[in-house]
Design an enzyme around this catalytic site. Structure first.
Site, PDB file in Angstrom:
ATOM      1  CB  CYS A 152      -4.299  -2.305   4.419  1.00  0.00           C
ATOM      2  SG  CYS A 152      -3.284  -2.417   5.943  1.00  0.00           S
ATOM      3  CE  LYS A 157      -7.274   0.448   3.843  1.00  0.00           C
ATOM      4  NZ  LYS A 157      -6.016   0.938   4.497  1.00  0.00           N
ATOM      5  CD  GLU A 167      -2.622   0.795   2.849  1.00  0.00           C
ATOM      6  OE1 GLU A 167      -2.203  -0.085   3.660  1.00  0.00           O
ATOM      7  OE2 GLU A 167      -3.621   1.500   3.076  1.00  0.00           O
TER       8      GLU A 167
END
Lengths: 266, 266
Positions: free
Chosen positions: B146, B113, B42
């Site tokens: 994540c 995300k 990321e």
């Protein structure tokens, strides 16, 4: 509160002896304090390997439903709390792989295994009860049975329905579940109690059960793990308020942060 | 096929130097064979800690989108395959924590995300792209970033949408993910590649990244784990056909056995 599991290896088909032995084992190993919730394995009074409906029908009947209920009430009389135990349920001429929740006087809830494993499909019907949460004055408990764990939707459904604790009677033969329950507890912020058995039975081929009953707290911390082989009554302290706190940190909430707009629709 | 991660610790804000150093690192550590898929962490070119929109806007712009695309294409030129890398995306005046998928000539896909972690909420918008799967001639790859891992619906949505591999750029600061990805791979029957970084940055308080980038196969076997600290290019063999086989045994199928009639409706 105090909660835990009985890891116990029943003798196949020896219902009355198993019941007597288990009650004796609990009486002789229990702590002095009340056990608020005790989880027993899947099919704990009968054993697991009934390879066809004819053999299953010799243990699974309305009388056996009643026998299991009486047994669970007696366990609750000994512990002073609630009991969850797996059993083959006979209902309307059909067999289900089920678990009941009782206190010392009453049947509080019943759950029929939703996801049947392996050859169970030859003898049991897929459960119709669904994932229900049962409220007691001190905690809310959901039940899932063994292979249900593979499907994240099982524990998710129970947690989103308000479970603080997932009672999980199991007869594990694969090597995965004990590790994976870490994720089930953490992702849902719930306590999980997986009560397993040991020993080997024959269902077409030998099935060896993997022991290592396991308890996780709502942040994935392992509170107890049973032996690979052998019997154990394990009771731990649970601060049940931890299951109400779904905040991983000051801004992230396990449930409120779900992006339901983006998820695969069932 | 060959796939893997780059575990790498960028210098905060040093975009051009990071890009140069990463390309040099990959060139000097790559195997002779083609790398079919390489996953980078990321926000790999910028670092992570941009505590307000003013500081983020110094690295996040349309020009930086283009810079990242050119960088990923160059990585793909070096590896001969596909590249996934996390980056802060600037779109319509807003910031997203995103990852792009490219080959050496083309932007193949982009993911924003969905579940923002901690203070990211101060600077990024929640992703709008949703969990999409991108098809290549040899494999189907889904991307999550994540903290998406905490929500089982993220990986589930990608797997049910056909992903063979989940590319998972991460900047992990909690101790859970590497263990939990075992469950994500197993429950979905997919390969997972979590590419993490190391080092410490300051966002209000110090954030120490936990390394241990990790790869699991569709039965939860760990194929690689990076060091706790330090940089690593790790490439493993993947038999991608394993991800197409959702049968845990002769009668249990991870997807077909789902009891969608009983699950919590999003």
């Amino acid at each position: 509160m105090k909660a835990g599991y009985l890891q116990y290896t029943p003798m196949l088909g020896e219902i009355r002896k198993n019941a007597e032995n288990i009650l004796e084992f609990i009486k002789s190993h229990k702590p002095d304090e009340k056990i608020d919730l005790l989880v027993l394995p899947e099919m704990i009074l009968t054993g697991y390997a009934f390879p066809d409906k004819a053999s299953l029908s010799r243990v699974c009947s309305e009388e056996f439903n009643d026998f299991t209920l009486a047994f669970c009430k007696e366990v609750s009389s000994v512990t002073g709390g609630y009991t969850v135990a797996g059993y083959p349920e006979f209902k309307n001429g059909l067999f289900f792989n089920s678990a009941m929740l009782t206190d010392k006087t009453t049947l509080v809830g019943n759950y029929q295994k939703s996801h049947l494993f392996g050859l169970e499909k030859d003898v049991f019907e897929p459960g119709e009860s669904g994932f229900k949460v049962f409220s007691t004055p001190d905690f809310n408990v959901g039940i899932m049975i063994c292979f249900d764990w593979v499907f994240p939707e099982s524990a998710r459904t129970l947690a989103l329905s308000g479970a603080d604790i997932i009672a999980h009677p199991v007869n594990l033969v694969m090597p995965y579940c004990q590790r994976a329950m870490f994720a089930r507890s953490l992702e849902n912020g719930v306590f999980t109690i997986s009560a397993n058995r040991c020993g080997t039975e024959n269902w077409g081929s030998p099935l060896t059960f993997t022991g290592e009953s396991i308890i996780y707290d709502p942040r994935g911390e392992m509170l107890a793990r049973g032996p690979l082989d052998g019997q154990e009554l394990k009771i731990v302290d649970m601060d049940i308020s931890k299951a109400a706190n779904k905040n991983l940190n000051s801004v992230n909430h396990l449930f409120k942060n779900r992006r339901t707009d983006l998820y695969y629709s069932v």
